[in-house]
Design a protein around this motif. Sequence first.
Motif, PDB file in Angstrom:
ATOM      1  N   ALA A  93       8.467  -1.703   5.214  1.00 15.75           N
ATOM      2  CA  ALA A  93       8.303  -0.501   4.378  1.00 15.75           C
ATOM      3  C   ALA A  93       9.419  -0.445   3.341  1.00 15.75           C
ATOM      4  O   ALA A  93      10.559  -0.825   3.607  1.00 15.75           O
ATOM      5  CB  ALA A  93       8.334   0.751   5.252  1.00 15.75           C
ATOM      6  N   VAL A  94       9.083   0.022   2.162  1.00 18.57           N
ATOM      7  CA  VAL A  94      10.059   0.118   1.081  1.00 18.57           C
ATOM      8  C   VAL A  94       9.968   1.489   0.426  1.00 18.57           C
ATOM      9  O   VAL A  94       8.951   2.183   0.518  1.00 18.57           O
ATOM     10  CB  VAL A  94       9.845  -0.976  -0.001  1.00 18.57           C
ATOM     11  CG1 VAL A  94       9.972  -2.359   0.581  1.00 18.57           C
ATOM     12  CG2 VAL A  94       8.511  -0.791  -0.708  1.00 18.57           C
ATOM     13  N   GLY A 149       0.410   1.735  -8.068  1.00 19.29           N
ATOM     14  CA  GLY A 149      -0.839   2.443  -8.248  1.00 19.29           C
ATOM     15  C   GLY A 149      -1.797   1.783  -9.218  1.00 19.29           C
ATOM     16  O   GLY A 149      -1.545   0.719  -9.792  1.00 19.29           O
ATOM     17  N   ASP A 150      -2.920   2.458  -9.408  1.00 17.89           N
ATOM     18  CA  ASP A 150      -3.969   1.933 -10.285  1.00 17.89           C
ATOM     19  C   ASP A 150      -3.555   1.918 -11.746  1.00 17.89           C
ATOM     20  O   ASP A 150      -4.134   1.178 -12.551  1.00 17.89           O
ATOM     21  CB  ASP A 150      -5.243   2.774 -10.123  1.00 17.89           C
ATOM     22  CG  ASP A 150      -5.791   2.717  -8.700  1.00 17.89           C
ATOM     23  OD1 ASP A 150      -5.467   1.734  -7.989  1.00 17.89           O
ATOM     24  OD2 ASP A 150      -6.529   3.643  -8.289  1.00 17.89           O
ATOM     25  N   LEU A 151      -2.559   2.739 -12.105  1.00 17.58           N
ATOM     26  CA  LEU A 151      -2.091   2.780 -13.491  1.00 17.58           C
ATOM     27  C   LEU A 151      -1.007   1.742 -13.771  1.00 17.58           C
ATOM     28  O   LEU A 151      -0.536   1.643 -14.904  1.00 17.58           O
ATOM     29  CB  LEU A 151      -1.553   4.186 -13.814  1.00 17.58           C
ATOM     30  CG  LEU A 151      -2.576   5.316 -13.866  1.00 17.58           C
ATOM     31  CD1 LEU A 151      -1.876   6.671 -14.022  1.00 17.58           C
ATOM     32  CD2 LEU A 151      -3.559   5.100 -15.004  1.00 17.58           C
ATOM     33  N   GLU A 176       0.848  -1.197   0.000  1.00 14.67           N
ATOM     34  CA  GLU A 176       0.000   0.000   0.000  1.00 14.67           C
ATOM     35  C   GLU A 176       0.882   1.245   0.000  1.00 14.67           C
ATOM     36  O   GLU A 176       1.814   1.358   0.799  1.00 14.67           O
ATOM     37  CB  GLU A 176      -0.904  -0.014   1.234  1.00 14.67           C
ATOM     38  CG  GLU A 176      -1.822   1.193   1.322  1.00 14.67           C
ATOM     39  CD  GLU A 176      -2.625   1.205   2.611  1.00 14.67           C
ATOM     40  OE1 GLU A 176      -3.290   2.222   2.883  1.00 14.67           O
ATOM     41  OE2 GLU A 176      -2.566   0.201   3.362  1.00 14.67           O
ATOM     42  N   ILE A 177       0.587   2.172  -0.910  1.00 13.73           N
ATOM     43  CA  ILE A 177       1.332   3.423  -1.004  1.00 13.73           C
ATOM     44  C   ILE A 177       1.046   4.283   0.222  1.00 13.73           C
ATOM     45  O   ILE A 177      -0.114   4.459   0.613  1.00 13.73           O
ATOM     46  CB  ILE A 177       0.964   4.181  -2.290  1.00 13.73           C
ATOM     47  CG1 ILE A 177       1.369   3.368  -3.521  1.00 13.73           C
ATOM     48  CG2 ILE A 177       1.621   5.555  -2.324  1.00 13.73           C
ATOM     49  CD1 ILE A 177       0.911   3.984  -4.834  1.00 13.73           C
ATOM     50  N   THR A 178       2.095   4.840   0.820  1.00 10.42           N
ATOM     51  CA  THR A 178       1.931   5.737   1.965  1.00 10.42           C
ATOM     52  C   THR A 178       2.372   7.166   1.657  1.00 10.42           C
ATOM     53  O   THR A 178       1.908   8.101   2.310  1.00 10.42           O
ATOM     54  CB  THR A 178       2.744   5.227   3.171  1.00 10.42           C
ATOM     55  OG1 THR A 178       4.134   5.122   2.793  1.00 10.42           O
ATOM     56  CG2 THR A 178       2.240   3.867   3.621  1.00 10.42           C
ATOM     57  N   ARG A 179       3.262   7.350   0.683  1.00 12.04           N
ATOM     58  CA  ARG A 179       3.780   8.692   0.396  1.00 12.04           C
ATOM     59  C   ARG A 179       4.271   8.753  -1.029  1.00 12.04           C
ATOM     60  O   ARG A 179       4.859   7.794  -1.535  1.00 12.04           O
ATOM     61  CB  ARG A 179       4.926   9.025   1.358  1.00 12.04           C
ATOM     62  CG  ARG A 179       5.530  10.416   1.202  1.00 12.04           C
ATOM     63  CD  ARG A 179       6.488  10.692   2.363  1.00 12.04           C
ATOM     64  NE  ARG A 179       7.102  12.010   2.275  1.00 12.04           N
ATOM     65  CZ  ARG A 179       8.348  12.239   1.867  1.00 12.04           C
ATOM     66  NH1 ARG A 179       9.136  11.235   1.533  1.00 12.04           N
ATOM     67  NH2 ARG A 179       8.838  13.461   1.828  1.00 12.04           N
ATOM     68  N   VAL A 180       4.038   9.896  -1.690  1.00 12.87           N
ATOM     69  CA  VAL A 180       4.502  10.111  -3.060  1.00 12.87           C
ATOM     70  C   VAL A 180       5.293  11.412  -3.091  1.00 12.87           C
ATOM     71  O   VAL A 180       4.785  12.465  -2.693  1.00 12.87           O
ATOM     72  CB  VAL A 180       3.329  10.172  -4.054  1.00 12.87           C
ATOM     73  CG1 VAL A 180       3.845  10.414  -5.471  1.00 12.87           C
ATOM     74  CG2 VAL A 180       2.507   8.890  -3.999  1.00 12.87           C
ATOM     75  N   ARG A 213      -1.937   8.311  -5.556  1.00 15.38           N
ATOM     76  CA  ARG A 213      -2.313   8.721  -4.205  1.00 15.38           C
ATOM     77  C   ARG A 213      -1.984   7.643  -3.180  1.00 15.38           C
ATOM     78  O   ARG A 213      -1.941   6.454  -3.515  1.00 15.38           O
ATOM     79  CB  ARG A 213      -3.817   9.005  -4.148  1.00 15.38           C
ATOM     80  CG  ARG A 213      -4.271  10.157  -5.026  1.00 15.38           C
ATOM     81  CD  ARG A 213      -5.776  10.185  -5.106  1.00 15.38           C
ATOM     82  NE  ARG A 213      -6.295   8.967  -5.747  1.00 15.38           N
ATOM     83  CZ  ARG A 213      -7.592   8.701  -5.890  1.00 15.38           C
ATOM     84  NH1 ARG A 213      -8.497   9.542  -5.437  1.00 15.38           N
ATOM     85  NH2 ARG A 213      -7.973   7.584  -6.486  1.00 15.38           N
ATOM     86  N   PRO A 214      -1.758   8.056  -1.931  1.00 16.29           N
ATOM     87  CA  PRO A 214      -1.611   7.056  -0.857  1.00 16.29           C
ATOM     88  C   PRO A 214      -2.849   6.174  -0.773  1.00 16.29           C
ATOM     89  O   PRO A 214      -3.973   6.623  -1.010  1.00 16.29           O
ATOM     90  CB  PRO A 214      -1.450   7.920   0.399  1.00 16.29           C
ATOM     91  CG  PRO A 214      -0.896   9.223  -0.111  1.00 16.29           C
ATOM     92  CD  PRO A 214      -1.532   9.424  -1.456  1.00 16.29           C
ATOM     93  N   GLY A 215      -2.615   4.921  -0.449  1.00 14.26           N
ATOM     94  CA  GLY A 215      -3.702   3.967  -0.367  1.00 14.26           C
ATOM     95  C   GLY A 215      -3.817   3.071  -1.587  1.00 14.26           C
ATOM     96  O   GLY A 215      -4.416   1.996  -1.508  1.00 14.26           O
ATOM     97  N   GLU A 216      -3.255   3.515  -2.725  1.00 16.85           N
ATOM     98  CA  GLU A 216      -3.287   2.666  -3.912  1.00 16.85           C
ATOM     99  C   GLU A 216      -2.327   1.490  -3.736  1.00 16.85           C
ATOM    100  O   GLU A 216      -1.393   1.536  -2.940  1.00 16.85           O
ATOM    101  CB  GLU A 216      -2.937   3.475  -5.161  1.00 16.85           C
ATOM    102  CG  GLU A 216      -3.974   4.545  -5.505  1.00 16.85           C
ATOM    103  CD  GLU A 216      -3.667   5.258  -6.818  1.00 16.85           C
ATOM    104  OE1 GLU A 216      -2.907   4.707  -7.631  1.00 16.85           O
ATOM    105  OE2 GLU A 216      -4.182   6.377  -7.019  1.00 16.85           O
ATOM    106  N   ALA A 217      -2.552   0.446  -4.524  1.00 17.53           N
ATOM    107  CA  ALA A 217      -1.827  -0.810  -4.334  1.00 17.53           C
ATOM    108  C   ALA A 217      -0.475  -0.790  -5.038  1.00 17.53           C
ATOM    109  O   ALA A 217      -0.266  -0.095  -6.032  1.00 17.53           O
ATOM    110  CB  ALA A 217      -2.665  -1.976  -4.851  1.00 17.53           C
TER     111      ALA A 217
END
Length: 598
Positions: free
Chosen positions: A57-58, A42-44, A16-20, A70-74
């Motif tokens: 975390a990576v 992400g979704d893309l 799960e994305i936490t920061r971009v 966005r954060p929350g994307e896979a």
Amino acid sequence: MPGDTVKKNSSERLGEITRVNGPIVEARHMEHAGMLEVVEVGDLHLIGEVIRVRGNAVTIQVYENTSGVRPGEAVRCSSRPLSVRLGPGLLGTIYDGIQRPLDRIAAQSGAMIARGEKAEPLDTEKSWHFQPLATVGQRLQAGEPFGQVQETLSILHKIMVPPSISGELLSIATEGDYRGTETIATLRDADGREWPLSMFQYWPVREPRPVRARLQMAEPLLTGLRVIDTFFPIAKGGAAAIPGGFGTGKTMTQQALAKWSNAQIIVYVGCGERGNEMTEVLREFPELVDPRSGRSLMERTILIANTSNMPVAAREVSIYTGITLAEYYRDMGYDVAIMADSTSRWAEALRELSGRLEEMPADEGFPAYLPARLAGFYERAGRVETLQGGEGSVSVIGAVSPPGGDFSEPVTQHTSRFIRCFWALDRDLANARHYPAISWRNSYSEYLVEIADWWKNHDHNWKNNRDILMDILQEESNLQHIAKLVGPDALPDSQRLTLFTAEIIKNAFLQQNSFDDIDMYCSPEKQSWMMRLLVKFATRTLVIIQKGATLADIHGLPGLERLMRMKSEIKNDDTQTMAALEQQISTGLDALERSLRA
């Protein structure tokens, strides 16, 4: 990896994305991920690479524009490092930095690459005519060819066992047409595992391909440019840098090397260059004619285009993509030359990524590991004994673009530590339309010892003649300082003769015309003859001046004008005209010397 879809049927492989932060993305729930593993973000499904692991975390380096992520994307894992697909079909293709074929993407979605766009690096539907080179029951070593296909009219492509496996050949396809993904052989290793082999294989770009041994360099990489081949040569398997400010001719020189060098395979990497420059390369290269075969130069060329408006992270990896493709053809026994234009833009990408990772900066903001990255790239050059027992080489020629032409900046300074051939471009020469604008005062080559025997077999006086011409140019440089103070007319005739001879060397030998059908390429034989003639002229006129002749007598020698024009009037193989001019110069010098004794 590019061209492959990551497995999406296992929820255990999702993070799960936490920061971009621009191309840098952080994710959690990634305890299953490994360093340098390829992920889809992400979704893309943007292509990225894990560059830092801290517990679960990576930190991910994304090779595409992350706007809107966005954060929350896979985040989806692939269990594979960033790799390139290797096999027939690479030659003649134009890729971006992560081996996406630009022509196929343009056919799918137009001129601009859509985010998340994917295309197979090699055409999986195209059939190749396979010829087996091994028989069932034969034991094959890692890297050993078991078949071949005619990739282009110029290049025979060897289908090799991947470097990581070896064993007994259980089956092999008969001669015929097969797609690249079809199984054409089966190998059983020492542990009893069976490996299906196709024409395609993968290799991680950041890992050098293995070799049996590194060999001493012994043969020059001939370029057809006299200032390089004669004064500052590079050996096959060597590493060279072309530093120069904006407009001094780095790209033009590299394109000339790509066309005329005696490397069998060319890999051209446009790394962070302006889009209009790269567009010119992409348009011109397919139209260039290979002087050896008379066919398109693209038959033995791979282009990698990663312009300055493309994502900066992909610029960083494009260099590794190019050198891996070069090593693959080296392992087939070919001599490969890779042109990297420019490593300064690559270093700038490292600086930007380092800043976003909040790493401590070093000189001029570049990361402290810049020297190690440069060394890792240039050290992949070399002449080697391949795993199959043959010989191959990768020659690396990297352009460096120091801001303001300042060679003391970090990229140029660190690069000079890891290369042995330095072709410094001079702003004054470039402004004077002197091509190539390689300075004979600031350039050097450390390959003279290695290639001396090769030249000696072609011309036993080559080294001596070269040293004489270099001494004249060095003396001329010193005399110029005096001439600026007192004027050239105040110098004695012997020193004025040195200035005159140096001008002949610069204009008749070092300067070339890339648009002249004769002068655009100069063969080793013609170079040796031109050197021999210039040395004879320089040494004999100095003796004649010391015996009392004047500089005006030298200017009046018959054949002098033809001497100045010999580079563009005498063809490479026209030995008869060469001998006639040499005889005319010698006859004129003899007559002048006799007149002094009379």
